[in-house]
Scaffold this motif. Structure first.
Motif, PDB file in Angstrom:
ATOM      1  N   ILE A 138     -15.863 -10.773  43.290  1.00 58.38           N
ATOM      2  CA  ILE A 138     -16.255 -10.896  44.295  1.00 58.38           C
ATOM      3  C   ILE A 138     -15.643 -11.946  44.467  1.00 58.38           C
ATOM      4  O   ILE A 138     -15.668 -11.434  46.440  1.00 58.38           O
ATOM      5  N   ALA A 139     -14.820 -12.465  44.558  1.00 60.41           N
ATOM      6  CA  ALA A 139     -13.760 -13.293  45.217  1.00 60.41           C
ATOM      7  C   ALA A 139     -12.238 -12.519  46.061  1.00 60.41           C
ATOM      8  O   ALA A 139     -12.125 -12.280  47.186  1.00 60.41           O
ATOM      9  N   ASN A 140     -12.780 -10.895  45.365  1.00 60.31           N
ATOM     10  CA  ASN A 140     -11.629  -9.998  45.855  1.00 60.31           C
ATOM     11  C   ASN A 140     -12.676  -8.770  46.455  1.00 60.31           C
ATOM     12  O   ASN A 140     -11.735  -7.886  46.462  1.00 60.31           O
ATOM     13  N   ASP A 141     -13.300  -9.155  46.723  1.00 64.78           N
ATOM     14  CA  ASP A 141     -14.270  -8.584  47.710  1.00 64.78           C
ATOM     15  C   ASP A 141     -15.023  -7.389  47.392  1.00 64.78           C
ATOM     16  O   ASP A 141     -14.910  -6.137  47.709  1.00 64.78           O
ATOM     17  N   LEU A 142     -15.252  -7.505  45.808  1.00 63.96           N
ATOM     18  CA  LEU A 142     -15.864  -6.244  45.596  1.00 63.96           C
ATOM     19  C   LEU A 142     -17.347  -7.320  45.283  1.00 63.96           C
ATOM     20  O   LEU A 142     -17.287  -8.318  44.233  1.00 63.96           O
ATOM     21  N   GLN A 143     -18.500  -6.435  45.463  1.00 62.65           N
ATOM     22  CA  GLN A 143     -19.565  -7.071  45.797  1.00 62.65           C
ATOM     23  C   GLN A 143     -20.501  -7.060  44.929  1.00 62.65           C
ATOM     24  O   GLN A 143     -19.961  -5.696  44.797  1.00 62.65           O
ATOM     25  N   ASP A 144     -21.377  -7.190  44.094  1.00 63.17           N
ATOM     26  CA  ASP A 144     -22.767  -6.881  43.918  1.00 63.17           C
ATOM     27  C   ASP A 144     -22.179  -6.090  42.365  1.00 63.17           C
ATOM     28  O   ASP A 144     -23.060  -4.984  41.788  1.00 63.17           O
ATOM     29  N   ILE A 170     -19.258   0.260  35.339  1.00 64.46           N
ATOM     30  CA  ILE A 170     -19.183  -0.920  36.202  1.00 64.46           C
ATOM     31  C   ILE A 170     -19.408  -0.291  37.685  1.00 64.46           C
ATOM     32  O   ILE A 170     -19.025   0.628  38.481  1.00 64.46           O
ATOM     33  N   SER A 171     -19.852  -0.505  38.509  1.00 67.73           N
ATOM     34  CA  SER A 171     -20.261  -0.158  39.974  1.00 67.73           C
ATOM     35  C   SER A 171     -20.007  -1.829  40.820  1.00 67.73           C
ATOM     36  O   SER A 171     -20.777  -2.661  40.693  1.00 67.73           O
ATOM     37  N   VAL A 172     -19.691  -1.044  41.563  1.00 63.72           N
ATOM     38  CA  VAL A 172     -18.807  -2.596  42.791  1.00 63.72           C
ATOM     39  C   VAL A 172     -19.916  -2.242  44.419  1.00 63.72           C
ATOM     40  O   VAL A 172     -19.331  -0.683  44.486  1.00 63.72           O
ATOM     41  N   GLU A 173     -20.165  -3.279  45.218  1.00 64.30           N
ATOM     42  CA  GLU A 173     -19.835  -2.706  46.869  1.00 64.30           C
ATOM     43  C   GLU A 173     -18.379  -3.700  47.597  1.00 64.30           C
ATOM     44  O   GLU A 173     -18.341  -4.401  47.094  1.00 64.30           O
ATOM     45  N   TYR A 174     -18.022  -2.808  48.644  1.00 66.11           N
ATOM     46  CA  TYR A 174     -17.058  -3.130  49.209  1.00 66.11           C
ATOM     47  C   TYR A 174     -16.563  -2.391  50.298  1.00 66.11           C
ATOM     48  O   TYR A 174     -17.709  -1.363  50.736  1.00 66.11           O
ATOM     49  N   GLU A 175     -16.411  -3.027  51.617  1.00 65.30           N
ATOM     50  CA  GLU A 175     -15.870  -2.388  52.652  1.00 65.30           C
ATOM     51  C   GLU A 175     -14.075  -1.834  52.831  1.00 65.30           C
ATOM     52  O   GLU A 175     -13.543  -2.383  52.390  1.00 65.30           O
ATOM     53  N   ASP A 176     -14.251  -0.525  53.149  1.00 65.60           N
ATOM     54  CA  ASP A 176     -13.600   0.381  53.640  1.00 65.60           C
ATOM     55  C   ASP A 176     -13.836   0.356  54.942  1.00 65.60           C
ATOM     56  O   ASP A 176     -14.229   0.439  56.094  1.00 65.60           O
ATOM     57  N   ARG A 177     -11.714   0.107  55.194  1.00 62.85           N
ATOM     58  CA  ARG A 177     -11.203   0.180  56.743  1.00 62.85           C
ATOM     59  C   ARG A 177     -10.794   0.524  57.075  1.00 62.85           C
ATOM     60  O   ARG A 177      -9.549   0.668  56.285  1.00 62.85           O
ATOM     61  N   TRP A 178     -10.349   1.180  58.449  1.00 62.43           N
ATOM     62  CA  TRP A 178      -9.096   2.212  59.030  1.00 62.43           C
ATOM     63  C   TRP A 178      -9.104   1.468  60.094  1.00 62.43           C
ATOM     64  O   TRP A 178      -9.919   0.915  60.899  1.00 62.43           O
TER      65      TRP A 178
END
Length: 216
Positions: A138-144, A170-178
């Motif tokens: 979570i601290a590295n922006d891999l949520q839930d 293991i599944s995680v949510e994160y924001e992909d940015r460009w």
């Protein structure tokens, strides 16, 4: 961000911690196995700890190992306007725009060993490492983060007969940015001022040739 590297770093840190102090295995297996079996696990782990690998394990890779592959990478939320935000420099001058979407990534870790009990023990240790490491993710922006597991049905085409495999996903949510202020944008659109139009768009005709689509 490369999510799989974050997860692999966590797993390797956990494996290294157990190598340094095999009594940490008590947290994973104490109460689940007897004292004699627990001592056996510690001896095996100290003498032959699992390798932490990226990608499908190839023939000849030493056992045991934890081998991780990408199993899913799916946008689950696409924000209005692709989540457009202003891209600012240190002086708050606008350089361009940042875009984003929300992605759910799934990563499968194959737990491989030459003994079914050894595979089960290692699976429990790996699962414990990932659960304890939830806050690190979570601290590295891999949520839930969510963890699931199952035995892998043996397939002699891919897995030698004497190898036992269990998979942990293991599944995680994160924001992909460009953004539109970089070299890739310029390479595709021709300039950072171009937004939403390509220089030339072509289609294939029935004869296999390509012709530009002309504006009306």
């Amino acid at each position: 961000m490369i999510p799989e590297r974050i997860i692999l770093t966590l797993i390797q840190a956990g494996v290294d911690a157990v190598i340094a102090d095999t009594d940490l295995i008590d947290e994973s297996l104490s109460g689940a196995v007897g004292a004699a079996e627990l001592a056996k696990v510690k001896t095996l782990f100290a003498s032959n700890p699992p390798r932490v690998l990226m990608g499908y394990p190839r023939e000849g890779v030493p056992l045991p190992n934890f081998s991780m592959v990408l199993s899913d990478d799916t946008p689950i939320q696409q924000y209005l306007g692709q989540g457009e935000e202003a891209l600012l420099d240190v002086d708050d001058d606008i350089l361009g725009n940042v875009y984003k979407d929300r992605v759910r990534g799934g990563f499968t870790i194959f737990v491989m060993a030459d003994n079914p009990d050894w595979t089960t023990w290692l699976y429990r240790i790996l699962r414990h490492i990932l659960k304890v490491g939830t806050n690190y993710l979570i601290a590295n922006d891999l949520q839930d983060p969510m963890i699931s597991g199952a035995d892998l049905v043996p397939d002699p085409r891919y897995t030698p007969e004497a190898v036992y495999v269990r998979r942990l996903t293991i599944s995680v949510e994160y924001e992909d940015r460009w953004n539109d202020a970089g070299g890739m944008w310029t390479a595709i659109y021709g300039s950072t001022e171009s937004r939403g139009t390509l220089g030339t768009i072509a289609h294939e005709d029935v004869g296999g040739g390509f012709h530009p689509i002309e504006d009306d």
